[in-house]
Motif scaffolding. Structure first.
Motif, PDB file in Angstrom:
ATOM      1  N   ARG A  38       0.835  -1.193   0.000  1.00  0.00           N
ATOM      2  CA  ARG A  38       0.000   0.000   0.000  1.00  0.00           C
ATOM      3  C   ARG A  38       0.869   1.240   0.000  1.00  0.00           C
ATOM      4  O   ARG A  38       1.998   1.238   0.482  1.00  0.00           O
ATOM      5  CB  ARG A  38      -0.957   0.021   1.200  1.00  0.00           C
ATOM      6  N   GLN A  39       0.321   2.312  -0.550  1.00  0.00           N
ATOM      7  CA  GLN A  39       1.035   3.570  -0.608  1.00  0.00           C
ATOM      8  C   GLN A  39       0.071   4.693  -0.260  1.00  0.00           C
ATOM      9  O   GLN A  39      -0.871   4.963  -1.006  1.00  0.00           O
ATOM     10  CB  GLN A  39       1.650   3.801  -1.984  1.00  0.00           C
ATOM     11  N   GLU A  44       6.093   6.479   1.179  1.00  0.00           N
ATOM     12  CA  GLU A  44       6.643   5.393   0.384  1.00  0.00           C
ATOM     13  C   GLU A  44       5.697   4.200   0.386  1.00  0.00           C
ATOM     14  O   GLU A  44       4.920   3.995   1.320  1.00  0.00           O
ATOM     15  CB  GLU A  44       8.004   4.968   0.936  1.00  0.00           C
ATOM     16  N   ARG A  45       5.779   3.412  -0.659  1.00  0.00           N
ATOM     17  CA  ARG A  45       5.022   2.179  -0.721  1.00  0.00           C
ATOM     18  C   ARG A  45       5.535   1.227   0.353  1.00  0.00           C
ATOM     19  O   ARG A  45       6.748   1.097   0.549  1.00  0.00           O
ATOM     20  CB  ARG A  45       5.166   1.557  -2.110  1.00  0.00           C
ATOM     21  N   TYR A  94      -3.924   0.395  -2.569  1.00  0.00           N
ATOM     22  CA  TYR A  94      -3.462  -0.959  -2.301  1.00  0.00           C
ATOM     23  C   TYR A  94      -3.144  -1.662  -3.615  1.00  0.00           C
ATOM     24  O   TYR A  94      -3.948  -1.657  -4.549  1.00  0.00           O
ATOM     25  CB  TYR A  94      -4.520  -1.744  -1.524  1.00  0.00           C
ATOM     26  N   TYR A  95      -1.959  -2.264  -3.673  1.00  0.00           N
ATOM     27  CA  TYR A  95      -1.482  -2.944  -4.860  1.00  0.00           C
ATOM     28  C   TYR A  95      -1.262  -4.421  -4.592  1.00  0.00           C
ATOM     29  O   TYR A  95      -0.761  -4.802  -3.533  1.00  0.00           O
ATOM     30  CB  TYR A  95      -0.158  -2.353  -5.336  1.00  0.00           C
ATOM     31  N   TRP A 109       2.816  -6.236 -11.115  1.00  0.00           N
ATOM     32  CA  TRP A 109       1.981  -5.395 -10.258  1.00  0.00           C
ATOM     33  C   TRP A 109       0.631  -5.124 -10.885  1.00  0.00           C
ATOM     34  O   TRP A 109       0.508  -5.002 -12.103  1.00  0.00           O
ATOM     35  CB  TRP A 109       2.668  -4.048  -9.991  1.00  0.00           C
ATOM     36  N   GLY A 112      -3.714  -1.115  -8.830  1.00  0.00           N
ATOM     37  CA  GLY A 112      -4.014  -0.506  -7.553  1.00  0.00           C
ATOM     38  C   GLY A 112      -5.496  -0.237  -7.367  1.00  0.00           C
ATOM     39  O   GLY A 112      -6.233  -0.013  -8.327  1.00  0.00           O
TER      40      GLY A 112
END
Length: 119
Positions: A38-39, A44-45, A94-95, A109, A112
């Protein structure tokens, strides 16, 4: 290569729950670890949780341990992140990501999904 598509984000109030889904396609996942990151805005992620596809072993960040649950549905090639009792601090994009076991980084990835928790 492997494609990941997240869904399930939304706008909720503190104390509410969300369940995120990540559908994977394109490759067999037996040699992968699937993770959630999550970022938050201006930050930062960060790592949230991961699951080893082959044996189901899980790992959690301290910030979500005991609150969030990562799981998988092998038949559906889908990873889930169950998020009960959400806090404003959980607000982030959220990724979903995938890492090959012979690799050193998550190299696939999703796009998101936004989770916003209001107080």
């Amino acid at each position: 290569q492997v494609q990941l598509v997240e869904s399930g984000g939304g706008l909720v109030r503190a104390g509410d729950s969300l369940s995120l889904s990540c559908a994977a396609s394109g490759r067999t996942l037996n040699s992968y670890r699937l993770g959630w990151f999550r970022q938050a805005a201006g930050k930062e992620r960060e790592f949230v949780a991961s699951i080893m596809w082959s044996d189901g072993r899980t790992t959690y960040a301290d910030s979500v341990k005991g609150r969030f649950t990562i799981s998988r549905d092998i038949a559906k090639n889908t990873v889930y992140l169950q998020m009960p009792s959400l806090k404003p601090e959980d607000t982030a994009v959220y990724y979903c990501a995938a890492r090959q076991l012979f690799g050193t980084v998550y190299d696939a990835w999703g796009q998101g999904t936004q989770v916003t928790v209001s107080s």
